[in-house]
Design a protein around this motif. Structure first.
Motif, short mmCIF file in Angstrom:
data_model
loop_
_atom_site.label_atom_id
_atom_site.label_comp_id
_atom_site.label_asym_id
_atom_site.label_seq_id
_atom_site.Cartn_x
_atom_site.Cartn_y
_atom_site.Cartn_z
N SER A 47 31.72 -36.87 31.50
CA SER A 47 30.95 -37.20 32.70
C SER A 47 31.42 -36.29 33.83
N SER A 48 30.46 -35.69 34.55
CA SER A 48 30.82 -34.80 35.65
C SER A 48 29.77 -34.89 36.74
N TYR A 49 30.23 -34.82 37.99
CA TYR A 49 29.28 -34.82 39.11
C TYR A 49 28.56 -33.47 39.16
N ILE A 50 29.34 -32.38 39.12
CA ILE A 50 28.77 -31.03 39.10
C ILE A 50 29.17 -30.35 37.80
N PHE A 51 28.20 -29.74 37.13
CA PHE A 51 28.44 -28.98 35.90
C PHE A 51 27.71 -27.66 36.07
N LEU B 268 25.51 -36.63 33.36
CA LEU B 268 25.50 -35.85 34.59
C LEU B 268 24.84 -36.66 35.71
N ASP B 269 25.36 -36.52 36.90
CA ASP B 269 24.77 -37.21 38.04
C ASP B 269 23.39 -36.63 38.37
N GLY B 270 22.47 -37.49 38.78
CA GLY B 270 21.10 -37.07 39.04
C GLY B 270 20.96 -36.09 40.18
N ARG C 177 23.55 -34.39 23.21
CA ARG C 177 22.88 -35.51 23.87
C ARG C 177 23.35 -35.61 25.32
N THR C 178 22.43 -35.55 26.27
CA THR C 178 22.76 -35.67 27.68
C THR C 178 21.92 -36.77 28.33
N ALA C 179 22.37 -37.23 29.47
CA ALA C 179 21.62 -38.22 30.25
C ALA C 179 21.96 -38.02 31.72
#
Length: 484
Positions: free
Chosen positions: A150-154, A181-183, A203-205
């Motif tokens: 989980s990351s805020y910025i990627f 990832l944060d929206g 798989r990402t969300a």
């Protein structure tokens, strides 16, 4: 057609009345919501004033950005057995041989966040991306069963592509990989990292997508957590996003930061937070491997006692704020804080002043220049109030320092993703580790002292010597600090 023409004529004639009725209706409903659900009196008064004096727009702005609490469907629908192993028993509190003056803190800590303190953990500080990223990628490459990230910025830069490749290769060899990832944060790379991962089969969300028919009113609420867990054996948390800017030795505009490699039973608490976040974003319940020590459990003086403190604009609201207040009450000798943004609310500021008045040495390191100019102005406006009771503030002359560490005396450490500002404490979903260990505290104290060596103290005469223009500018922006 005649009906439409008549309707258009009626609206054209009564449009002023329609707007007035709409404004009054929206204002009443919105003001009632403010009165019922806003806790801060000054904030409530400001919102009601905006709603009344900005027809329609004020109400719309409130419903878009003013609601900072959501009901986590994930919490209602999770099988309760997932949390039972982490909860303490009221009649059997284990103080883990901690100093006696911290026993009351442990008791209060369970009341604040009813999750067990567990021992036999190892927590290794990894200073800057030059040390953190190779370790993280190595763990991903060695994964055998399951990876959650989980990351805020990627960012999809040269460093981000290394992570994409490592995650995709793990997926190809049969490892289950989930990336959250944060929206809003995903937009920093124009969603390139998200698309690249999906293209490679990972798989990402997105957590609260920026554009959504169901979550647009929560656009101000962000998942700021940084979590990597591998096979239930290793975990990484801290404040570091995935970006080549954290490669201090080579970045054009480097960012100092510190991440932490974690092994031990507290990993289960870290992975549990990801499981809940993933379920909230996707309604999919994943099964992640539990921690299983490869060697028999051995007691030793260097074992870190730790637990996860999660916070967010949901039922976990205010748990980090209360954890900080609880620890500050126990401070006897020193409080050391490193934070990129220091804009605490009145309650936290009072707790720090109370510690300073007891004779506790309170020292705070902030960047000389952060990445947000008007936040620097707000911090500068607060300097006279902060140093009033002997608290010392140092401005780090190094590149922008994004580190987030709190140290109390020689035993308590607080590490993770939380900043000392309203955004972190009110609007963001955060994760921190509350740790008791002299060795870890000592390592982080050395880091603190090295940063202080490159910093310049804020002096009273410098604060008083600011031009009237800067004082007005700084204090004007300070009025908006709860919304920055």
């Amino acid at each position: 057609m005649q009906v439409l023409e008549a309707l258009f004529e009626w609206v054209s004639f009564h449009w002023v009345t329609i707007i007035v009725v709409l404004h009054i209706g929206l204002s009443v409903v919105t003001s009632l919501h403010v009165l019922l659900f806003k806790e801060n009196e000054r904030t409530s008064l400001a919102w009601i004033g905006l709603v009344i004096f900005s027809p329609v727009l004020g109400s719309l702005f409130y419903w878009l950005f003013g609601i900072n609490r959501i009901r986590r469907i994930a919490k209602r629908e999770h099988p309760q057995t997932l949390k039972q192993d982490f909860r303490y028993k009221e009649d059997c509190i284990d103080f883990h041989c901690l100093p006696e003056n911290w026993h009351s803190s442990v008791i209060a800590g369970y009341a604040i966040h009813p999750v067990n303190y567990v021992d036999d953990n190892s927590i290794e500080p990894l200073v800057n991306g030059d040390n953190a990223y190779p370790a993280m990628i190595k763990s991903i490459q060695a994964a055998k069963h399951h990876i959650v990230l989980s990351s805020y910025i990627f960012d999809y830069d040269s460093l981000g592509r290394q992570f994409v490749n490592a995650l995709a290769q793990a997926q190809q060899r049969g490892v289950l990989v989930h990336v959250l990832l944060d929206g809003i944060g995903v937009g920093y790379s124009w969603r390139k990292s998200d698309r690249a991962l999906k293209k490679r089969g990972v798989r990402t969300a997105q957590f609260l997508p920026a554009i959504s028919f169901t979550s647009i009113r929560f656009i101000n609420l962000r998942n700021h957590r940084k979590i990597l867990c591998v096979d239930g054996e290793e975990a990484y948390i801290g404040g570091m996003n995935i970006s080549k800017s954290n490669l201090v030795k080579s970045a054009k505009h480097p960012i100092d930061d510190v991440h932490f490699k974690v092994t031990g039973p507290v990993i289960d608490q870290i992975s549990q937070v990801f499981i809940e976040d993933w379920f909230f974003a996707t309604r999919e319940l994943i099964q992640f491997p539990s921690y299983s020590p490869s060697t028999p459990k051995v007691k030793n003086d260097k074992s870190v006692v730790a637990r996860v403190i999660q916070d967010g604009p949901d039922e976990h609201h205010n748990r980090i704020r209360w954890t900080l207040i609880n620890a500050l009450v126990c401070a006897q000798k020193s409080v050391k804080i490193i934070t990129p943004y220091f804009i605490p609310d009145q309650t936290l500021m009072t707790s720090l002043h109370a510690a300073a008045l007891r004779g506790v040495a309170v020292e705070i390191i902030v960047p000389e220049h952060s990445n947000i100019l008007f936040v620097d102005w707000v911090m500068e406006a607060n300097y006279p109030r902060i140093i009033e009771h002997g608290i010392k503030i140092y401005k780090n002359k190094r590149p922008f320092d994004h580190s987030k560490i709190v140290l109390i005396d020689d035993v308590w450490s607080f590490i993770g993703s939380t900043n000392w500002d309203a955004r972190s404490l009110e609007f963001n979903f955060e994760i921190n580790l509350e740790c008791f260990d002299k060795n870890l505290n000592g390592q982080l104290t050395e880091l603190f002292e090295s940063k202080k060596f490159n910093a310049e103290g804020v002096l009273e005469e410098d604060v008083r010597g600011l031009s009237i223009y800067k004082k007005i500018r700084n204090n004007l922006f300070r009025l908006f600090s709860p919304y920055l």
